[in-house]
Design a protein around this motif. Sequence first.
Motif, mmCIF file in Angstrom:
data_model
loop_
_atom_site.group_PDB
_atom_site.id
_atom_site.type_symbol
_atom_site.label_atom_id
_atom_site.label_comp_id
_atom_site.label_asym_id
_atom_site.label_seq_id
_atom_site.Cartn_x
_atom_site.Cartn_y
_atom_site.Cartn_z
ATOM 1 N N MET A 1 17.361 35.962 33.133
ATOM 2 C CA MET A 1 16.275 36.435 34.173
ATOM 3 C C MET A 1 14.870 37.400 33.525
ATOM 4 O O MET A 1 13.851 37.094 33.776
ATOM 5 N N GLU A 2 15.523 38.179 32.572
ATOM 6 C CA GLU A 2 14.438 38.984 31.867
ATOM 7 C C GLU A 2 13.604 38.254 31.163
ATOM 8 O O GLU A 2 12.537 38.307 30.644
ATOM 9 N N LEU B 1 12.700 34.949 31.465
ATOM 10 C CA LEU B 1 11.797 34.303 32.370
ATOM 11 C C LEU B 1 10.698 35.368 32.991
ATOM 12 O O LEU B 1 9.528 34.973 33.118
ATOM 13 N N ARG B 2 10.853 36.420 33.241
ATOM 14 C CA ARG B 2 9.966 37.454 33.387
ATOM 15 C C ARG B 2 8.980 37.754 32.277
ATOM 16 O O ARG B 2 8.003 37.830 32.807
ATOM 17 N N ILE C 1 8.226 35.414 29.975
ATOM 18 C CA ILE C 1 7.193 34.210 29.671
ATOM 19 C C ILE C 1 6.346 34.337 31.040
ATOM 20 O O ILE C 1 5.180 34.214 30.746
ATOM 21 N N HIS C 2 6.795 34.653 32.323
ATOM 22 C CA HIS C 2 6.033 34.616 33.205
ATOM 23 C C HIS C 2 4.917 35.756 33.307
ATOM 24 O O HIS C 2 3.698 35.302 33.635
ATOM 25 N N PRO D 1 4.180 29.324 32.944
ATOM 26 C CA PRO D 1 4.309 30.240 33.934
ATOM 27 C C PRO D 1 4.576 29.541 35.299
ATOM 28 O O PRO D 1 5.381 30.290 36.071
ATOM 29 N N THR E 1 8.418 28.938 35.282
ATOM 30 C CA THR E 1 9.091 30.039 35.325
ATOM 31 C C THR E 1 9.148 30.796 36.625
ATOM 32 O O THR E 1 9.862 31.542 37.215
ATOM 33 N N LEU F 1 11.306 29.578 39.239
ATOM 34 C CA LEU F 1 12.732 29.788 39.021
ATOM 35 C C LEU F 1 12.842 31.409 39.207
ATOM 36 O O LEU F 1 13.801 31.452 40.134
ATOM 37 N N LEU F 2 11.892 32.289 39.165
ATOM 38 C CA LEU F 2 12.031 33.591 39.573
ATOM 39 C C LEU F 2 12.047 33.683 41.055
ATOM 40 O O LEU F 2 12.778 34.523 41.561
#
Length: 160
Positions: free
Chosen positions: A1-2, A4-5, A7-8, A62, A65, A68-69
């Motif tokens: 999850m981190e 993804l954060r 990248i996003h 983004p 991602t 997904l977030l």
Amino acid sequence: MEFLRLIHGYQFNNAAAFFFPTPYALATLVLFIWSVAPAIKGRVGPGFMVWLRLTWVLTLLPGVTGVLLALGGAKVPSATDVGKGVTKYGFPADPSRDWEHWMYAGFCLLTLYVIELMIREKLTPQRLGLRLLPVATLFLYGCAYMVGRVAVFPGSTPGT
């Protein structure tokens, strides 16, 4: 999850961030400046098309991602209260900014699609489409800029 954060949510942390807070906003600004040449020449060069494809990648990376977030329950930082009514950036939390973030991201996708249609003569005659290209890319830059701004700063109605 981190991951993804990371990248996003990548943002520039320097004085230039006032004009382009994210790599995506920078790519759209370059696309806007570059779009003046096809509007004048009346044809699109291969370099512009490569940059347009890069802009698509910087839109979708983004975007995917972010979806997904969101499926994991995350909200935009300006809408997330981390304690005492403030966000991780120290501003008042504004939950209404979450839908605005989605709205501007949707405008970016739609504008990129319209740009593709204009270049390929599916929407307008190519000459007219290329003359309107700087307008479309300026709108795209504005939306990309607002995607980053909405993620950080509260709106006019914090706390609602």
